[in-house]
Enzyme design. Structure first.
Site, short mmCIF file in Angstrom:
data_model
loop_
_atom_site.label_atom_id
_atom_site.label_comp_id
_atom_site.label_asym_id
_atom_site.label_seq_id
_atom_site.Cartn_x
_atom_site.Cartn_y
_atom_site.Cartn_z
N HIS A 206 0.97 -1.41 0.61
CA HIS A 206 -0.05 -0.02 0.30
C HIS A 206 0.72 1.06 0.13
CE1 HIS A 206 -2.19 2.97 2.44
NE2 HIS A 206 -3.20 2.73 0.83
N HIS B 71 -1.03 10.02 -3.45
CA HIS B 71 -2.72 9.97 -2.41
C HIS B 71 -3.42 10.89 -2.67
CE1 HIS B 71 -5.10 9.60 0.52
NE2 HIS B 71 -5.40 8.38 -0.13
O1 G3P Z 1 -6.41 2.21 -2.92
C1 G3P Z 1 -6.80 0.66 -1.86
C2 G3P Z 1 -6.47 2.48 -0.68
O2 G3P Z 1 -5.43 2.74 -0.46
C3 G3P Z 1 -7.74 2.97 -0.40
O3 G3P Z 1 -7.19 3.76 0.61
O4 G3P Z 1 -7.26 5.99 1.11
O5 G3P Z 1 -4.94 4.95 0.87
O6 G3P Z 1 -6.00 5.47 -1.34
P1 G3P Z 1 -6.73 5.17 -0.01
CA CA Z 2 -5.47 3.87 -3.18
#
Ligand code: G3P
Ligand code: CA
Length: 343
Positions: free
Chosen positions: A32, A74
């Site tokens: 992530h 992000h």
């Molecule tokens: O894309 C999966 C997860 O990353 C969603 O949350 O806010 O970290 O993009 P975010």
């Molecule tokens: Ca994401």
């Protein structure tokens, strides 16, 4: 016990162990924002570290610049993860935010990326206090193409096949600003050889409307079709997907879902009373893969019902039965799956 019974029970045991090994081995570790538990999110070093830690897929959140470059970031703003406020102090909008779409790529290349922070009483406060120190060392904001080239280069030099997992960030915002970010991302996927559902890529978005546009218009226009994942948050926007029949409807356009983990195990769960929602069962019944987010082992971020990061992973990967996890700590998820396969 007869010889026949012993042989039979041995065969059953071997088959069972192979089944467990295969199921653990098939589950995906999705880094992530890279190995973001260790290095600033969405920097190339964080992605290289995730690669070396054994991630199966590495995530890219994608936004667009004023000159149509695709950058891996992000937020649609640069505030939280760069020094934009120091370098371009007069470029905030009326709301005080510095939008990436107001900057050229050349300008964004002048910024230093950092571990994320928030402003509290006029002071920078690190979002995850125990992680890499903010404003330390030198990092930059990569383009989507630069990141894909690094991952594909590592795939060649290591012989592994690690995939990419781009997310279209703020598609409606980009359209309001006159930009079709999804078409641009799909073109990059095509340029780099990601063209079919067998390609090592999942394309994700929180927007169901955008997911349909991608599936029904952008893919056919580009002549490609890759795996699509519908992200799901905790707000009411996704209620219809959670209802009976929602997953089957979604499966017309999506190959998988990326739910917040709280949609799979209720936050009201407690140790000894883990409440699993119907979502995973319904998603699998509709042939949708399930990749929940976000698994973090930082102090205080493991839900009480699990008690430890390994137990949190075990509950989701084996009791709920998800197919992969988004995690800031790909090394820990890889090690958990390795030992699970060996058990
Ligand atoms: O894309 C999966 C997860 O990353 C969603 O949350 O806010 O970290 O993009 P975010
Ligand atoms: Ca994401």
């Amino acid at each position: 016990m007869s010889v026949f019974t012993r042989v039979l029970s041995g065969l059953i045991m071997v088959a069972t162990l192979q089944g467990q090994a295969a199921s653990a081995a098939e589950k995906l570790v999705i880094a992530h924002r890279g190995a973001s538990g260790y290095l600033p999110e969405h920097t190339l070093p964080a992605k290289a570290m995730a690669y070396a830690m054994g991630a199966d897929y590495i995530e890219q959140d994608v936004v667009m610049t004023s000159d149509d470059a695709l950058i891996v970031l992000h937020d649609i703003t640069l505030d939280r993860t760069t020094d934009v406020a120091s370098v371009f102090p007069n470029r905030a909008r009326a709301d005080g935010r510095y939008y990436a779409i107001d900057f050229t790529l050349a300008e964004i290349r002048q910024l230093r990326a950092t571990e994320g922070f928030r402003i509290n009483n006029g002071m920078q406060e690190q979002g995850f206090p125990g992680r890499f120190p903010m404003n330390q060392s030198t990092f930059s904001v990569p383009t989507l193409q630069e990141e894909i080239e690094m991952i594909q280069g590592l795939n060649q030099s290591t012989g592994r096949q690690v995939g990419i997992y781009p997310e279209i960030k703020g598609p409606e915002f980009h359209r309001q600003e006159g930009k079709d970010i999804s078409t641009a991302v799909v073109q990059v996927l095509k340029d780099y050889g990601y063209t079919s559902k067998d390609s090592p890529v999942y394309l994700q978005t929180f927007s169901y409307a955008e997911l349909r546009i991608i599936a029904e218009e952008i893919f056919p226009a580009a002549g490609i079709e890759v795996n699509l994942v519908q992200l799901m948050g905790n707000d009411g926007e996704y209620d219809w997907m959670l209802a009976e029949g929602g997953m089957a409807q979604l499966a017309q356009f999506a190959d998988g879902i990326g739910p917040s983990m709280g949609l799979l195990v209720t936050p009201e769960s407690s140790k000894g009373d883990v409440q699993i929602t119907p979502l995973a069962r319904r998603a699998h019944a509709a042939n949708l893969q399930i990749h929940p987010y976000t698994f973090r082992s930082d102090p205080g971020l493991v839900p009480d019902y699990a008690g430890s990061f390994a137990e949190l992973l075990r509950i989701h990967l084996f009791d709920v039965g998800v197919d992969g996890v988004f995690t800031d700590f790909p090394d820990q998820a890889r090690e958990f799956l390795r030992t699970s396969a060996a058990d």
